[in-house]
Structure formats: C-alpha cells, structure tokens
Design an enzyme around this catalytic site. Structure first.
Site, PDB file in Angstrom:
ATOM      1  N   GLU A 169      -9.105  -1.241   1.823  1.00 53.14           N
ATOM      2  CA  GLU A 169      -9.372  -1.273   3.264  1.00 53.14           C
ATOM      3  C   GLU A 169      -8.259  -0.463   3.898  1.00 53.14           C
ATOM      4  O   GLU A 169      -7.113  -0.904   3.966  1.00 53.14           O
ATOM      5  CB  GLU A 169      -9.393  -2.713   3.760  1.00 53.14           C
ATOM      6  CG  GLU A 169     -10.128  -2.873   5.084  1.00 53.14           C
ATOM      7  CD  GLU A 169      -9.206  -2.769   6.276  1.00 53.14           C
ATOM      8  OE1 GLU A 169      -9.240  -1.704   6.935  1.00 53.14           O
ATOM      9  OE2 GLU A 169      -8.460  -3.717   6.536  1.00 53.14           O
ATOM     10  N   LYS A 229       1.523  -9.234  -3.198  1.00 50.79           N
ATOM     11  CA  LYS A 229       2.738  -8.617  -2.660  1.00 50.79           C
ATOM     12  C   LYS A 229       2.525  -8.376  -1.173  1.00 50.79           C
ATOM     13  O   LYS A 229       1.861  -7.424  -0.772  1.00 50.79           O
ATOM     14  CB  LYS A 229       3.072  -7.290  -3.337  1.00 50.79           C
ATOM     15  CG  LYS A 229       4.501  -6.819  -2.963  1.00 50.79           C
ATOM     16  CD  LYS A 229       4.672  -5.327  -3.003  1.00 50.79           C
ATOM     17  CE  LYS A 229       4.249  -4.644  -1.732  1.00 50.79           C
ATOM     18  NZ  LYS A 229       5.082  -4.978  -0.537  1.00 50.79           N
ATOM     19  N   GLU A 240      -4.615   8.852  12.566  1.00 51.00           N
ATOM     20  CA  GLU A 240      -4.327   7.476  12.962  1.00 51.00           C
ATOM     21  C   GLU A 240      -2.913   7.389  13.533  1.00 51.00           C
ATOM     22  O   GLU A 240      -1.931   7.647  12.831  1.00 51.00           O
ATOM     23  CB  GLU A 240      -4.473   6.545  11.755  1.00 51.00           C
ATOM     24  CG  GLU A 240      -4.417   5.084  12.105  1.00 51.00           C
ATOM     25  CD  GLU A 240      -4.726   4.193  10.912  1.00 51.00           C
ATOM     26  OE1 GLU A 240      -5.430   3.190  11.101  1.00 51.00           O
ATOM     27  OE2 GLU A 240      -4.260   4.499   9.798  1.00 51.00           O
ATOM     28  N   CYS A 259      -6.057  -1.270  12.042  1.00 51.72           N
ATOM     29  CA  CYS A 259      -6.885  -0.231  11.428  1.00 51.72           C
ATOM     30  C   CYS A 259      -8.197  -0.058  12.182  1.00 51.72           C
ATOM     31  O   CYS A 259      -8.775   1.029  12.183  1.00 51.72           O
ATOM     32  CB  CYS A 259      -7.147  -0.565   9.962  1.00 51.72           C
ATOM     33  SG  CYS A 259      -7.852  -2.203   9.706  1.00 51.72           S
TER      34      CYS A 259
END
Length: 493
Positions: A265, A190, A396, A299
């Site tokens: 991850e 997906k 983040e 990331c």
C-alpha cells in the site's frame, strides 16, 4: 466527534514513555539495549524511548513465528476461538484508549481529537476482522464424475512481515494484523522508528488477550537493518508493507527474487473532481478535509482538485474560506484540527515543493497564521494556474498543499485524474448518477468515493492501482490476501 474520554487533555510527559520490544514472546526492556528516542515534532522534548531491535532479534522473532506456524499453535485454534481473542483485543484497546491517544498525540504531533478518532477506527477493524475468523471458507467439487471429489482448502500464508509507516501508526497496523490473525497467520512487525509506541502497546495487549507467545513480535528499529533483514529472511512467507512507492519498489525487487507473497500500500496523488452540479458547500468542506487532515500526511490525501471551469472561481473561494477556518494550533488543545508535520525533514520537503510550484509558474495562496510560527508547521495552501504536468500535480508532497486544475468535460477530467503514476483513491462530487458511474468506471484508482471523502470503513477494501501498490487490505477480501489455496483431489471407491 466522539465524546472526549477521561484523561483530557493530553499533557507533555515529565519523563519519556518507555515500552518493551516483543521478540518471540519475550519482553526486551529499554535498559538492556541501545534506545530509539523520539522528540515531539513541535515542542522538541523527549516523549518516548524504546529498545532498538537488532538483526539478531529479527532472526529470533522469525524463528519463533515460524515454529508457531509449523506447530499450528494459533492456526490450529477454531475460528470461534480466534474471534473471541480478537474481540478481546478490541475491548482492551478501548480500555486503554487514553494511553493510545496520548502516545499517538505525542509521537506524531497529532491533534488529540484526530488521534482519538483514528484509535476508534482501529478498534472497528479488530471487531470486523473477528467476524472473518468464523467466515473463512474453502470449496468443494462433487460433480467431477467417476467417484471423484475435489476439496479446496484455504490455509494461512504462514509468517507475515509487516512494515508500517509513521503517519497512522495504530490504524495502519490494524488494517493488516487483525485480518492476518483472523485466518491463522503469524506476524513480525517493524513499526516506524518515529512512532513505535502504539504498536508496542498493542503487542503487549495481544499477549494479555491470549495470543500465544511467538505468534506476534514487535521490533522497533530502522529500515536499513531490521526492515531489510526481515524482508530477506527465507522463513518469512509474505511481506505486507505500507509506505513510499520508492521503498515499495525496493521491497518488491527483493520479494520477487525470493518469490515471496507481497502486499503493498504505497503513495498516492488523489484527485477530488468537483462538477458544476455538485453540492458545492459540502464538497468544499470535504476537499479541505482531504487536503489538511493529518497535515496532509496521508497516502489517500486529496492533494489535487479538479474543478469544472464554470464554477472554478466560486468554488476556489469556498476552499480558501474553508482553509482559513481550519483550526491550526497546539495539538494538545482539544479545539485544534491540524498540527505540525512529523519532522523537520518533512517540513523541508513540503516547502521545497511549494517553491518548485512557484518557480514553475503556479500561483500560491496560503492560510494566514493565527499567531507566532511554530516548529514544523505548514499552513494549509492552494495552488492555482496549475499545469497537470507540474511536479506539484504529479508527485506526492505529503503536506497540506492542494493543487487546483480546471476541466470542461468528464472525459477531460478522467484523463487529468489518470495522468499520474499513482492510482490509490479519488473523490467525485456530482448529483448526476450516470456521471458518477462514468467516473467510477473511468478512473484508475482503487477507491473512488462519491459525494464523500476519507470515509473508509473496515468492510471495504483498500487497494492501490498502478504505482500505488498491489494487493488489498480490509474487508472480507483480506481473507484472500493472507491465505493460499490447497487442492485435495480424491478418488473414492
């Protein structure tokens, strides 16, 4: 930089790109379904439309993958046969590089040069994974005594659900899928609803290269229905997810309840650590790249700068100069180095963090704009006078925003770098080898780059520590990620 290929530059499409979904080996065309439409993040014109997958499609795709795994239509091939097909996939990606680049540029808002670099990186992952198809080993024990022998087999996990994000669509699926296929797994994918195009094109190429129908399905859809159904299906043996830590925790809870194998991850708050003895010119260049590549939407983005106090003023001026030099502009222009954020929602999120940092007392500087404001653009920016506990140094942001913190000793720098919930990557800049190893041993991060940054290669694993994930991708250790062991204990006469 690679030499630009023939169809240069990318142009806005007159009609949206359309590609079929792949459900158990069947192609599902856009005309037969409700569609997911994507508009360019800056020009706000329709660039692509794809059939929206349903939970019924999930069931059909998983059933096909489970049947393929049970019948060993893929895992039953020799490693050499699988390797040949994976290499053919790599060749076909290169043959279709112009189209891959065009789709990523239009859907992600990536500068065309960045998109091409990432596609070539994806090709390298398929080429490297092909070698592992012929180098996946078990073990033997012939010293058990009493006519006994032990065989350790390494078998594919089975059906792997792969859920990927919007920031590096082709590259991230290429960090997962070829390694899973190399060892004989099947996959249902997906991709992000924002950037499904290159994964759908890859799915078509897999069929053309000879991957049997049903081994790989690609379902464009949303997380709340397609993603959730995929994670909940009991026929899925493993989930491989790249995305936010928040969603990763939700998936981990569901996978844990079903005892599914999990590879995550997740987010990062990576630190660049610059010591006084470093090559400051090169370090400043790489710090700027680490903060601004893909508009900071990575990331592994180096979003924190830890700089030794004795050189802080000089080094921060170098960073500002580097940010001023970043070519921010039209992503269809080959000279552009940084484009927009993926969406207005992301634009608002990044600006909310900039406001929070200023309210908390940090000083913000940003690169002046070269021209009229464009939709969803945030200019590269630098926070100074940052306390390590501020939200801009802890959370983040996913934008081209760098937070600078000064340090005096190696131990202090390690403590600051380790002082967030994340542990994905770090950059260290020093000419002192002993100091480099002190950082290497002390930093709680899966990847530590010394005197370089964002130099990832297929041979080296990508691993998240702490809330940056579990498991690993890439490298020969990916064989362990997508296989499980089986022991056969023999009593011989």
């Amino acid at each position: 930089m690679s030499t630009p290929s023939t169809a240069w530059p990318v142009k806005l499409p007159e009609t949206p790109i359309e590609l079929p979904a792949i459900v158990g080996g069947n192609l599902v065309e856009t005309r037969s379904r409700e569609v997911i439409g994507r508009r360019h993040p800056t020009f706000d014109i329709a660039v692509s439309r794809y059939p929206r997958a349903t939970t019924a499609d999930v069931g059909e795709a998983v059933a096909a993958a489970a049947a393929a795994a049970e019948k060993r239509v893929w895992s039953g091939l020799s490693g050499a046969q699988r390797a040949k097909i994976l290499l053919d996939v790599a060749r076909r990606i290169e043959d279709n590089l112009d189209e891959f680049r065009r789709i990523e540029c239009l859907e992600c808002g990536k500068p065309v040069t960045n998109a091409e670099r990432e596609i070539r990186g994806a090709i390298a992952h398929w080429e490297y994974a092909a070698t592992l198809a012929r180098h996946t080993y078990g073990d033997t024990y012939d010293n058990l005594g009493g006519g006994q022998m032990g065989l350790i087999l390494r078998e594919p996990y089975g059906v792997v659900a792969m859920i990927t994000p919007w920031n590096y669509p082709l590259l991230i699926i290429s960090q997962k899928l070829p390694f899973a296929l190399a060892v004989g797994c099947c996959a249902v994918i997906k991709p992000s609803e924002l950037t499904s195009g290159t994964t759908l094109l890859l799915g078509r190429i897999l069929l053309e290269a000879g991957v049997p129908p049903g081994v790989v399905s690609v379902l464009p859809g949303f997380g709340h229905d397609v993603g959730a159904a995929l994670c909940a299906d009991p026929r899925v043996d493993m989930i491989s997810f790249t995305g936010s830590t928040r969603v990763g925790k939700e998936i981990a809870g569901k996978a844990g309840a079903a005892l599914k194998k999990l590879s995550l991850e997740l987010g990062g708050k990576s630190a660049h650590i610059v010591c006084a003895d470093a090559d400051l010119e090169t370090a400043a260049q790489k710090v700027v790249i680490g903060a601004t590549r893909n508009a900071g939407q990575a990331c592994v983005s180096g979003s924190r700068l830890l700089v030794e106090r004795s050189i802080a003023r000089e080094f921060l001026e170098r960073v500002k100069a580097g940010m001023r030099a970043v070519r921010v502009g039209d992503t269809l222009d080959p000279a552009t180095e940084m484009g927009p954020l993926i969406s207005t929602a992301q634009f608002d999120r990044v600006n909310s963090y900039i406001g929070a940092g200023q309210r908390d007392g940090a000083t913000y500087w940003s690169r002046p704009s070269d021209g009229p404001d464009r939709k969803n653009y945030v200019q590269p920016g630098l926070f100074t006078a940052v306390d390590p506990k501020m939200s801009i140094a802890q959370e983040e942001i996913f934008g081209p925003v760098l937070s600078a913190i000064e340090f005096e000793t190696v131990d202090q720098a390690i403590a600051i770098a380790n002082g967030t919930p994340y542990g994905l990557s770090a950059g260290v800049w020093t000419r002192d080898l002993d100091k480099a190893f002190r950082f290497g041993r002390g930093l709680k991060a899966g990847t530590i780059e010394v005197n370089t940054y964002m130099a990832g290669t297929p041979e080296l694993p990508l691993t998240g520590h702490k809330e940056s994930g579990s498991g690993h991708e890439r490298g020969r250790f990916a064989v362990e990620e997508f296989t499980e062991l089986k022991t056969i204990h023999l009593q011989l006469n």
